[in-house]
Design a protein around this motif. Sequence first.
Motif, PDB file in Angstrom:
ATOM      1  N   MET A   1      19.131  24.925   4.794  1.00 17.10           N
ATOM      2  CA  MET A   1      19.731  24.087   5.828  1.00 17.10           C
ATOM      3  C   MET A   1      19.473  24.668   7.225  1.00 17.10           C
ATOM      4  O   MET A   1      19.188  23.923   8.161  1.00 17.10           O
TER       5      MET A   1
ATOM      6  N   LEU B   1      15.996  23.953   8.268  1.00 20.85           N
ATOM      7  CA  LEU B   1      15.836  22.545   8.627  1.00 20.85           C
ATOM      8  C   LEU B   1      16.620  22.190   9.891  1.00 20.85           C
ATOM      9  O   LEU B   1      16.625  21.038  10.314  1.00 20.85           O
TER      10      LEU B   1
ATOM     11  N   GLN C   1      19.864  22.309  10.197  1.00 27.83           N
ATOM     12  CA  GLN C   1      21.091  21.620   9.794  1.00 27.83           C
ATOM     13  C   GLN C   1      22.103  22.617   9.241  1.00 27.83           C
ATOM     14  O   GLN C   1      22.565  22.485   8.115  1.00 27.83           O
TER      15      GLN C   1
ATOM     16  N   LYS D   1      25.157  24.542   7.929  1.00 31.81           N
ATOM     17  CA  LYS D   1      26.384  24.010   7.327  1.00 31.81           C
ATOM     18  C   LYS D   1      27.364  25.144   7.068  1.00 31.81           C
ATOM     19  O   LYS D   1      26.974  26.294   6.898  1.00 31.81           O
TER      20      LYS D   1
ATOM     21  N   GLU E   1      30.964  23.081   3.240  1.00 29.67           N
ATOM     22  CA  GLU E   1      30.007  21.971   3.197  1.00 29.67           C
ATOM     23  C   GLU E   1      28.907  22.239   2.180  1.00 29.67           C
ATOM     24  O   GLU E   1      28.497  21.330   1.448  1.00 29.67           O
TER      25      GLU E   1
ATOM     26  N   ILE F   1      24.045  14.071   0.333  1.00 31.79           N
ATOM     27  CA  ILE F   1      23.809  14.616   1.674  1.00 31.79           C
ATOM     28  C   ILE F   1      22.484  15.363   1.717  1.00 31.79           C
ATOM     29  O   ILE F   1      21.677  15.180   2.624  1.00 31.79           O
ATOM     30  N   LEU F   2      22.222  16.198   0.704  1.00 34.63           N
ATOM     31  CA  LEU F   2      21.002  16.987   0.671  1.00 34.63           C
ATOM     32  C   LEU F   2      19.765  16.093   0.598  1.00 34.63           C
ATOM     33  O   LEU F   2      18.775  16.329   1.288  1.00 34.63           O
TER      34      LEU F   2
ATOM     35  N   ILE G   1      19.109  14.613   4.037  1.00 37.64           N
ATOM     36  CA  ILE G   1      18.565  15.616   4.956  1.00 37.64           C
ATOM     37  C   ILE G   1      17.097  15.886   4.639  1.00 37.64           C
ATOM     38  O   ILE G   1      16.252  15.928   5.537  1.00 37.64           O
ATOM     39  N   LEU G   2      16.768  16.057   3.359  1.00 37.18           N
ATOM     40  CA  LEU G   2      15.382  16.345   2.981  1.00 37.18           C
ATOM     41  C   LEU G   2      14.456  15.168   3.284  1.00 37.18           C
ATOM     42  O   LEU G   2      13.310  15.361   3.689  1.00 37.18           O
TER      43      LEU G   2
ATOM     44  N   PHE H   1      14.897  12.903   5.714  1.00 38.17           N
ATOM     45  CA  PHE H   1      14.715  12.854   7.166  1.00 38.17           C
ATOM     46  C   PHE H   1      13.797  13.969   7.643  1.00 38.17           C
ATOM     47  O   PHE H   1      13.013  13.783   8.557  1.00 38.17           O
ATOM     48  N   GLU H   2      13.893  15.131   7.005  1.00 38.35           N
ATOM     49  CA  GLU H   2      13.027  16.254   7.371  1.00 38.35           C
ATOM     50  C   GLU H   2      11.566  15.891   7.120  1.00 38.35           C
ATOM     51  O   GLU H   2      10.694  16.172   7.920  1.00 38.35           O
TER      52      GLU H   2
END
Length: 148
Positions: A75, A78, A80, A82, A86, A118-119, A122-123, A125-126
């Motif tokens: 995270m 990336l 992000q 946390k 979280e 959530i993960l 995020i991945l 969008f990355e």
Amino acid sequence: MPVDFTDKQGGKTYGQLRKKQEDALDEINKDCVDGGDYSDVEDLEEKLVAYKAKFMEYDLDNSGDIDIMELKQMMEKLGQAKTHLELKKMIAEIDTTDSGTINYTEFLSMMLGKKNSILKIILMFEEKGKEKEKPTGLPPKKSLADLP
């Protein structure tokens, strides 16, 4: 007093461990393709290769699981970061075996499954946020007619 380096992970031992993990993940990928659970997923084999590389990149100790510290580093990498709570929630969302870690099978079911976590978000969008390849070479010549 001589120092015993035989129990340290590095060099040839690290390469063997990495190869062993890669073979195990390849076997899981093969089972996914042959099993038909994800037959509706487009470009399944390409995605599996990419997901294997991503999983191996973040499984820093080559244990076959992404633990809370590896998830924390992922995270942060990336952008992000946390909190500990979280991170625990993110693992709990994906962890079907109650091991407190994310194994490769759980990682695949998260990435290929219909449910969003959530993960996964995020991945994804990355991946989309990576810069497009910039053109190289000289810029095209413009004339006065090209001006607005």
